[in-house]
Design a protein around this motif. Structure first.
Motif, PDB file in Angstrom:
ATOM      1  N   GLY A  66      -0.095   7.579  -7.633  1.00 40.53           N
ATOM      2  CA  GLY A  66       0.714   8.641  -8.222  1.00 40.53           C
ATOM      3  C   GLY A  66       1.299   8.232  -9.563  1.00 40.53           C
ATOM      4  N   LYS A  67       1.381   9.175 -10.490  1.00 41.70           N
ATOM      5  CA  LYS A  67       1.931   8.894 -11.821  1.00 41.70           C
ATOM      6  C   LYS A  67       3.386   8.474 -11.750  1.00 41.70           C
ATOM      7  CE  LYS A  67      -0.990  11.995 -14.514  1.00 41.70           C
ATOM      8  NZ  LYS A  67      -1.015  13.193 -15.374  1.00 41.70           N
ATOM      9  N   THR A  68       4.178   9.176 -10.947  1.00 39.76           N
ATOM     10  CA  THR A  68       5.606   8.865 -10.853  1.00 39.76           C
ATOM     11  C   THR A  68       5.811   7.469 -10.288  1.00 39.76           C
ATOM     12  OG1 THR A  68       6.134  11.215 -10.553  1.00 39.76           O
ATOM     13  CG2 THR A  68       7.815   9.617  -9.905  1.00 39.76           C
ATOM     14  N   GLY A  69       5.130   7.168  -9.188  1.00 40.51           N
ATOM     15  CA  GLY A  69       5.263   5.850  -8.568  1.00 40.51           C
ATOM     16  C   GLY A  69       4.813   4.736  -9.497  1.00 40.51           C
ATOM     17  N   ALA A  70       3.670   4.907 -10.145  1.00 39.16           N
ATOM     18  CA  ALA A  70       3.165   3.875 -11.066  1.00 39.16           C
ATOM     19  C   ALA A  70       4.144   3.629 -12.207  1.00 39.16           C
ATOM     20  CB  ALA A  70       1.797   4.278 -11.604  1.00 39.16           C
ATOM     21  N   ARG A  71       4.750   4.706 -12.720  1.00 38.92           N
ATOM     22  CA  ARG A  71       5.737   4.569 -13.797  1.00 38.92           C
ATOM     23  C   ARG A  71       6.955   3.788 -13.305  1.00 38.92           C
ATOM     24  NH1 ARG A  71       9.978   7.445 -14.361  1.00 38.92           N
ATOM     25  NH2 ARG A  71       9.190   9.260 -13.250  1.00 38.92           N
ATOM     26  N   LEU A  72       7.419   4.078 -12.097  1.00 34.94           N
ATOM     27  CA  LEU A  72       8.571   3.365 -11.537  1.00 34.94           C
ATOM     28  C   LEU A  72       8.257   1.885 -11.326  1.00 34.94           C
ATOM     29  CD1 LEU A  72       9.750   6.040  -8.954  1.00 34.94           C
ATOM     30  CD2 LEU A  72      10.993   5.304 -11.011  1.00 34.94           C
ATOM     31  N   ILE A  73       7.062   1.588 -10.833  1.00 33.76           N
ATOM     32  CA  ILE A  73       6.671   0.187 -10.628  1.00 33.76           C
ATOM     33  C   ILE A  73       6.657  -0.553 -11.959  1.00 33.76           C
ATOM     34  CG2 ILE A  73       4.744  -1.320  -9.955  1.00 33.76           C
ATOM     35  CD1 ILE A  73       4.134   0.845  -7.761  1.00 33.76           C
ATOM     36  N   GLN A  74       6.084   0.064 -12.985  1.00 34.08           N
ATOM     37  CA  GLN A  74       6.054  -0.576 -14.305  1.00 34.08           C
ATOM     38  C   GLN A  74       7.465  -0.801 -14.843  1.00 34.08           C
ATOM     39  OE1 GLN A  74       3.435   2.261 -16.159  1.00 34.08           O
ATOM     40  NE2 GLN A  74       1.650   0.912 -15.925  1.00 34.08           N
ATOM     41  N   GLN A  75       8.357   0.170 -14.664  1.00 34.61           N
ATOM     42  CA  GLN A  75       9.747   0.007 -15.102  1.00 34.61           C
ATOM     43  C   GLN A  75      10.409  -1.152 -14.355  1.00 34.61           C
ATOM     44  OE1 GLN A  75      11.592   3.804 -14.390  1.00 34.61           O
ATOM     45  NE2 GLN A  75      10.803   4.709 -16.272  1.00 34.61           N
ATOM     46  N   LEU A 125       2.463 -10.224  -5.894  1.00 34.60           N
ATOM     47  CA  LEU A 125       2.534  -8.873  -5.355  1.00 34.60           C
ATOM     48  C   LEU A 125       1.431  -8.030  -5.963  1.00 34.60           C
ATOM     49  CD1 LEU A 125       3.903  -6.366  -4.023  1.00 34.60           C
ATOM     50  CD2 LEU A 125       5.424  -6.299  -6.030  1.00 34.60           C
ATOM     51  N   THR A 126       0.660  -7.379  -5.105  1.00 33.60           N
ATOM     52  CA  THR A 126      -0.286  -6.365  -5.558  1.00 33.60           C
ATOM     53  C   THR A 126       0.228  -5.032  -5.050  1.00 33.60           C
ATOM     54  OG1 THR A 126      -2.155  -7.884  -5.517  1.00 33.60           O
ATOM     55  CG2 THR A 126      -2.672  -5.529  -5.484  1.00 33.60           C
ATOM     56  N   SER A 127       0.620  -4.154  -5.962  1.00 35.21           N
ATOM     57  CA  SER A 127       1.131  -2.823  -5.623  1.00 35.21           C
ATOM     58  C   SER A 127       0.016  -1.812  -5.829  1.00 35.21           C
ATOM     59  CB  SER A 127       2.315  -2.449  -6.515  1.00 35.21           C
ATOM     60  OG  SER A 127       3.407  -3.290  -6.269  1.00 35.21           O
ATOM     61  N   VAL A 128      -0.266  -1.032  -4.795  1.00 34.53           N
ATOM     62  CA  VAL A 128      -1.298  -0.008  -4.866  1.00 34.53           C
ATOM     63  C   VAL A 128      -0.609   1.356  -4.836  1.00 34.53           C
ATOM     64  CG1 VAL A 128      -3.377   0.954  -3.797  1.00 34.53           C
ATOM     65  CG2 VAL A 128      -2.926  -1.516  -3.667  1.00 34.53           C
ATOM     66  N   GLU A 129      -0.715   2.082  -5.930  1.00 34.72           N
ATOM     67  CA  GLU A 129      -0.051   3.382  -6.063  1.00 34.72           C
ATOM     68  C   GLU A 129      -0.874   4.253  -6.999  1.00 34.72           C
ATOM     69  OE1 GLU A 129       1.886   6.586  -5.783  1.00 34.72           O
ATOM     70  OE2 GLU A 129       2.696   4.912  -4.613  1.00 34.72           O
ATOM     71  N   LEU A 158      -2.329  -1.659  -9.082  1.00 34.04           N
ATOM     72  CA  LEU A 158      -3.611  -0.979  -8.967  1.00 34.04           C
ATOM     73  C   LEU A 158      -3.347   0.505  -8.802  1.00 34.04           C
ATOM     74  CD1 LEU A 158      -5.478  -3.356  -6.481  1.00 34.04           C
ATOM     75  CD2 LEU A 158      -5.584  -3.327  -8.984  1.00 34.04           C
ATOM     76  N   ARG A 159      -3.785   1.292  -9.776  1.00 34.52           N
ATOM     77  CA  ARG A 159      -3.594   2.739  -9.718  1.00 34.52           C
ATOM     78  C   ARG A 159      -4.825   3.345  -9.072  1.00 34.52           C
ATOM     79  NH1 ARG A 159      -1.081   5.571 -14.658  1.00 34.52           N
ATOM     80  NH2 ARG A 159      -1.024   7.114 -13.018  1.00 34.52           N
ATOM     81  N   LEU A 181       0.840  -1.200   0.000  1.00 38.17           N
ATOM     82  CA  LEU A 181       0.000   0.000   0.000  1.00 38.17           C
ATOM     83  C   LEU A 181       0.875   1.250   0.000  1.00 38.17           C
ATOM     84  CD1 LEU A 181      -2.552  -1.219   2.692  1.00 38.17           C
ATOM     85  CD2 LEU A 181      -2.907  -1.126   0.213  1.00 38.17           C
ATOM     86  N   PHE A 182       0.530   2.227  -0.822  1.00 41.19           N
ATOM     87  CA  PHE A 182       1.368   3.404  -1.049  1.00 41.19           C
ATOM     88  C   PHE A 182       2.730   2.906  -1.540  1.00 41.19           C
ATOM     89  CE2 PHE A 182      -1.458   4.386   2.545  1.00 41.19           C
ATOM     90  CZ  PHE A 182      -2.160   5.467   2.043  1.00 41.19           C
ATOM     91  N   ALA A 183       2.720   2.126  -2.589  1.00 38.54           N
ATOM     92  CA  ALA A 183       3.887   1.357  -3.030  1.00 38.54           C
ATOM     93  C   ALA A 183       5.072   2.204  -3.479  1.00 38.54           C
ATOM     94  CB  ALA A 183       3.484   0.401  -4.150  1.00 38.54           C
ATOM     95  N   GLY A 184       4.851   3.419  -3.930  1.00 39.11           N
ATOM     96  CA  GLY A 184       5.977   4.235  -4.399  1.00 39.11           C
ATOM     97  C   GLY A 184       6.669   3.566  -5.567  1.00 39.11           C
ATOM     98  N   SER A 185       7.958   3.282  -5.437  1.00 41.70           N
ATOM     99  CA  SER A 185       8.706   2.602  -6.499  1.00 41.70           C
ATOM    100  C   SER A 185       8.457   1.102  -6.490  1.00 41.70           C
ATOM    101  CB  SER A 185      10.202   2.863  -6.346  1.00 41.70           C
ATOM    102  OG  SER A 185      10.698   2.214  -5.186  1.00 41.70           O
ATOM    103  N   GLY A 186       7.867   0.591  -5.414  1.00 50.16           N
ATOM    104  CA  GLY A 186       7.598  -0.841  -5.299  1.00 50.16           C
ATOM    105  C   GLY A 186       8.748  -1.647  -4.727  1.00 50.16           C
TER     106      GLY A 186
END
Length: 190
Positions: free
Chosen positions: A84-93, A78-82, A107-108, A59-64
């Motif tokens: 924010g655009k920046t955090g979601a982009r980092l998780i995807q990377q 892993l279910t990452s809940v984020e 989950l955005r 929860l509030f995963a940030g970079s994950g």
């Protein structure tokens, strides 16, 4: 930042630098992540010792980073809940760089308004809300109400201050690492 243990040890994570205050991103340092995983693996809070075999909710995963570290150390999903655009982009990377996209759900959305869980509940939860905003207890309440947690889920709550456990959770341990406070909670059966 890098993965500090497990099968992906040494793998680089997307670079955030010192953090992104505007996006409320403060990466958990390698040293604190290592300490947290040693604590949960050897603290006797659950059998088998987390994260082995765990389904993880970040929860509030940030970079994950915490969730990816759990996958490296034996978590099955892993279910990452984020939201924010920046955090979601980092998780995807990071998902692509670590080649773990088949074991991660992003989950955005707002971690304090999860809604009902449509998958298996999590036995290990990482909670790293923006400091000083009182969002941690709200996110845990939403996760519990939505069926996102097993009855004995272990919660690793990172914050700048110690917070009382919300109803339905028992405090197991508190550790301080510089200005970071880690609280370990267990969910009790409803």
């Amino acid at each position: 930042m890098r993965i500090v243990g497990g099968s992906l040890r040494g793998a680089a994570l997307a670079n955030l630098g010192a953090g992104d205050d505007a996006a409320h991103l403060r990466p958990t340092t390698d040293r604190v992540r290592e300490a947290v995983f040693n604590l949960i693996a050897h603290g006797g809070y659950a059998t088998p010792a987390p994260p082995v075999g765990a389904r993880v909710l970040d929860l509030f995963a940030g970079s994950g980073a915490l969730g990816f570290e759990a996958l490296s150390r034996g978590a099955v999903h892993l279910t990452s809940v984020e939201n924010g655009k920046t955090g979601a982009r980092l998780i995807q990377q990071n998902m692509r760089a670590l080649n773990v996209a088949d074991r991660v759900t992003l989950l955005r959305q707002d971690a304090t308004a999860l809604g009902p869980c449509t998958a298996e509940p999590a036995s290990l939860v990482f909670l790293d809300p923006p400091y000083g905003k009182g969002l941690g207890a709200r996110a845990l309440a939403a996760a519990r109400q939505g069926g996102w947690l097993t009855d004995s889920a272990l919660v690793v709550w990172e914050d700048s201050v110690e917070s009382p456990p919300p109803p339905g959770f028992m405090l197991e341990d508190v550790r301080r690492y510089g200005s970071t406070i880690i609280q370990l909670l267990t969910a009790s059966a409803p």
